[in-house]
Design an enzyme around this catalytic site. Sequence first.
Site, PDB file in Angstrom:
ATOM      1  N   ASN A  22      53.618  50.397  46.240  1.00  0.00           N
ATOM      2  CA  ASN A  22      53.184  48.837  45.936  1.00  0.00           C
ATOM      3  C   ASN A  22      54.468  47.704  45.436  1.00  0.00           C
ATOM      4  OD1 ASN A  22      52.406  46.557  46.384  1.00  0.00           O
ATOM      5  ND2 ASN A  22      50.180  46.819  45.996  1.00  0.00           N
ATOM      6  N   ARG A 106      53.415  49.835  50.267  1.00  0.00           N
ATOM      7  CA  ARG A 106      52.307  48.433  50.921  1.00  0.00           C
ATOM      8  C   ARG A 106      53.227  48.259  51.329  1.00  0.00           C
ATOM      9  NH1 ARG A 106      50.112  44.040  48.224  1.00  0.00           N
ATOM     10  NH2 ARG A 106      48.419  42.848  49.675  1.00  0.00           N
ATOM     11  N   HIS A 195      45.424  41.283  53.621  1.00  0.00           N
ATOM     12  CA  HIS A 195      44.235  42.833  52.390  1.00  0.00           C
ATOM     13  C   HIS A 195      43.710  43.422  53.812  1.00  0.00           C
ATOM     14  CE1 HIS A 195      43.104  39.388  50.072  1.00  0.00           C
ATOM     15  NE2 HIS A 195      43.580  39.967  48.568  1.00  0.00           N
ATOM     16  N   HIS A 223      36.254  40.697  50.741  1.00  0.00           N
ATOM     17  CA  HIS A 223      37.314  41.352  49.524  1.00  0.00           C
ATOM     18  C   HIS A 223      37.256  40.600  48.440  1.00  0.00           C
ATOM     19  CE1 HIS A 223      40.888  43.412  48.111  1.00  0.00           C
ATOM     20  NE2 HIS A 223      41.045  42.333  47.201  1.00  0.00           N
ATOM     21  N   LEU A 224      37.156  40.355  46.928  1.00  0.00           N
ATOM     22  CA  LEU A 224      36.855  38.900  45.932  1.00  0.00           C
ATOM     23  C   LEU A 224      38.025  39.497  44.977  1.00  0.00           C
ATOM     24  CD1 LEU A 224      33.164  38.042  46.560  1.00  0.00           C
ATOM     25  CD2 LEU A 224      35.168  37.614  47.853  1.00  0.00           C
ATOM     26  N   GLY A 225      39.200  39.842  44.771  1.00  0.00           N
ATOM     27  CA  GLY A 225      39.537  39.673  43.855  1.00  0.00           C
ATOM     28  C   GLY A 225      40.430  38.502  43.460  1.00  0.00           C
ATOM     29  N   ASN A 226      41.744  38.743  42.345  1.00  0.00           N
ATOM     30  CA  ASN A 226      42.096  37.452  42.766  1.00  0.00           C
ATOM     31  C   ASN A 226      42.588  36.392  43.885  1.00  0.00           C
ATOM     32  OD1 ASN A 226      43.276  35.564  40.370  1.00  0.00           O
ATOM     33  ND2 ASN A 226      44.865  36.383  39.970  1.00  0.00           N
ATOM     34  N   ARG A 256      44.034  29.907  44.286  1.00  0.00           N
ATOM     35  CA  ARG A 256      44.474  29.458  45.850  1.00  0.00           C
ATOM     36  C   ARG A 256      43.709  28.698  46.173  1.00  0.00           C
ATOM     37  NH1 ARG A 256      45.863  34.884  47.639  1.00  0.00           N
ATOM     38  NH2 ARG A 256      48.336  35.005  47.166  1.00  0.00           N
ATOM     39  N   VAL A 346      36.059  40.861  41.496  1.00  0.00           N
ATOM     40  CA  VAL A 346      35.103  39.576  41.768  1.00  0.00           C
ATOM     41  C   VAL A 346      34.124  40.914  42.274  1.00  0.00           C
ATOM     42  CG1 VAL A 346      33.891  37.537  41.971  1.00  0.00           C
ATOM     43  CG2 VAL A 346      36.077  37.850  40.980  1.00  0.00           C
ATOM     44  N   GLY A 347      34.002  41.020  43.201  1.00  0.00           N
ATOM     45  CA  GLY A 347      32.746  42.107  44.068  1.00  0.00           C
ATOM     46  C   GLY A 347      32.768  42.940  43.660  1.00  0.00           C
ATOM     47  N   ASN A 349      32.426  43.927  40.693  1.00  0.00           N
ATOM     48  CA  ASN A 349      32.211  43.495  38.783  1.00  0.00           C
ATOM     49  C   ASN A 349      31.353  42.276  38.667  1.00  0.00           C
ATOM     50  OD1 ASN A 349      33.530  46.354  37.651  1.00  0.00           O
ATOM     51  ND2 ASN A 349      35.386  44.861  38.907  1.00  0.00           N
ATOM     52  N   GLU A 399      43.142  50.625  47.577  1.00  0.00           N
ATOM     53  CA  GLU A 399      44.022  50.820  48.651  1.00  0.00           C
ATOM     54  C   GLU A 399      44.852  51.371  48.591  1.00  0.00           C
ATOM     55  OE1 GLU A 399      43.933  46.410  47.511  1.00  0.00           O
ATOM     56  OE2 GLU A 399      44.608  45.898  48.567  1.00  0.00           O
TER      57      GLU A 399
HETATM   58  P1  ADP Z   1      43.977  41.251  42.476  1.00  0.00           P
HETATM   59  O1  ADP Z   1      44.101  43.073  43.286  1.00  0.00           O
HETATM   60  O2  ADP Z   1      44.135  40.601  43.528  1.00  0.00           O
HETATM   61  O3  ADP Z   1      44.342  41.458  41.659  1.00  0.00           O
HETATM   62  P2  ADP Z   1      41.479  42.229  41.578  1.00  0.00           P
HETATM   63  O4  ADP Z   1      40.753  43.108  42.588  1.00  0.00           O
HETATM   64  O5  ADP Z   1      42.225  43.530  40.786  1.00  0.00           O
HETATM   65  O6  ADP Z   1      43.036  41.709  41.894  1.00  0.00           O
HETATM   66  O7  ADP Z   1      40.520  41.267  40.729  1.00  0.00           O
HETATM   67  C1  ADP Z   1      40.474  40.598  39.554  1.00  0.00           C
HETATM   68  C2  ADP Z   1      40.108  39.702  39.331  1.00  0.00           C
HETATM   69  O8  ADP Z   1      38.423  40.280  39.130  1.00  0.00           O
HETATM   70  C3  ADP Z   1      40.138  39.045  37.770  1.00  0.00           C
HETATM   71  O9  ADP Z   1      40.359  37.862  38.211  1.00  0.00           O
HETATM   72  C4  ADP Z   1      38.304  38.696  37.778  1.00  0.00           C
HETATM   73  O10 ADP Z   1      38.279  37.266  37.954  1.00  0.00           O
HETATM   74  C5  ADP Z   1      37.439  39.730  38.337  1.00  0.00           C
HETATM   75  N1  ADP Z   1      36.250  40.760  37.687  1.00  0.00           N
HETATM   76  C6  ADP Z   1      37.515  41.638  36.960  1.00  0.00           C
HETATM   77  N2  ADP Z   1      36.668  42.434  36.414  1.00  0.00           N
HETATM   78  C7  ADP Z   1      35.370  41.743  36.104  1.00  0.00           C
HETATM   79  C8  ADP Z   1      33.703  41.667  35.606  1.00  0.00           C
HETATM   80  N3  ADP Z   1      34.476  42.216  35.092  1.00  0.00           N
HETATM   81  N4  ADP Z   1      33.607  40.712  36.238  1.00  0.00           N
HETATM   82  C9  ADP Z   1      33.707  40.010  36.467  1.00  0.00           C
HETATM   83  N5  ADP Z   1      34.868  39.939  37.450  1.00  0.00           N
HETATM   84  C10 ADP Z   1      36.036  40.836  36.836  1.00  0.00           C
END
Ligand code: ADP
Length: 413
Positions: A22, A106, A195, A223-226, A256, A346-347, A349, A399
């Site tokens: 990636n 990727r 994604h 899908h709730l990441g950054n 964003r 986020v999703g 955790n 992924e």
């Molecule tokens: P990306 O792949 O888009 O960079 P990820 O899927 O790894 O992102 O998600 C990163 C985000 O997940 C962090 O910015 C944070 O907000 C959230 N995160 C990670 N661990 C936790 C946790 N234990 N509790 C709440 N939010 C978390």
Amino acid sequence: MTTPNTEDAAAAGKPSRVLVLNSGSSSVKYQLLDMDDRSRLASGLVERIGEETSRLVHTPPAGGGEPRERTGRIADHDEALKAAAEELAADGLGLDSPDLAAIGHRVVHGGLRFTEPTVVTDDVLKEIERLVPVAPLHNPANITGIRTAQALRPDLPQVAVFDTAFHTTMPEYAARYAIDVETADAHRIRRYGFHGTSHAYVSRRAAELLGKEPADVNVIVLHLGNGASASAVAGGRCVETSMGLTPLEGLVMGTRSGDIDPAVTFHLKRVAGMSADEIDVLLNKKSGLVGLCGDNDMREIRRRVDEGDERAALAFDIYVHRLKKYIGAYAAVLGRVDAVVFTAGVGENSAPVREAAIAGLEELGLAVDADLNAVRSGVPRLISPDYARVAVAVVPTDEELEIATQTFALVDN
Ligand code: ADP
């Protein structure tokens, strides 16, 4: 003990490993997987490529000790991949091994042409290059990664797995913006979505969790990441997703804005005198949660909310409100929903985000069980009570495994 037959013996000698790459503009993430048992052999990350402070962190196979770190300038992607190859070789997993079946890449933007994982040829590389105007940050880095890997193992198939591919099944009425058709087509302006590898993997795993075939279920994947995106998947096919021409559209993300009246951009240009590039940076890098409250890590935001911080509380509410709007919209798009599935950082955790996003949606058949929601686990699981008409689930995304699976499926014959 049984004696292996000839077929088994041949199978035992077949290359079964896939290296997944990636490549970002200044980073490369890699994972080596064994597709015989879908296990992760080793992985790593090279970051800040081109700077004096480059860093490589390599995680060896289980039992192989602690992660190893290298610091100091790594000039370019070529050096980064060579350093990664050295680390893998130190674990006895050298990339010159005959066990390596392919390298899976990727690739962020596949436009309309790439609807499936594709073995890279000169022609394919040219097309990925042609898509640079719609993915200026990502596709050039992906191309560099492919070229570097080709130089390292010219004999191996390189497979491109596109972030956009899963969304190419969206109907035209979902993919097309309501703007002048000639202008849109001349500049390839339409909704592509991103994604996709994660949405494909998670929607399939969700069907498994429900004990059904993907063709028999309708799911909403969050899908709730950054970066963050939602998709509506009907019978295994994506019918709607929240990101558009670029990853800027849709949900509120770490940095964003997500959905915004496009007139905000004219206003910023005319009234605030900002340039297109400045507005781009504002909306992509300085908006979303970070713009609203100064933090983009949901853990920190929740900590602040719990301490009574009003800005953090408002940022959280805006984030969750947008999620609810998408859940409602996608329930309408799908007609029948079997599951709402949370994934990514986020999703997977944040129990408070899941709870708040589903709260009040009982009329849609949705509810979250507080005890189940509080469980921390790395496996797919249901968090809805038994009585709920629609399942709510947490499904960790993977992924790299999905890229390796798709890559291997294409070359294993
Ligand atoms: P990306 O792949 O888009 O960079 P990820 O899927 O790894 O992102 O998600 C990163 C985000 O997940 C962090 O910015 C944070 O907000 C959230 N995160 C990670 N661990 C936790 C946790 N234990 N509790 C709440 N939010 C978390």
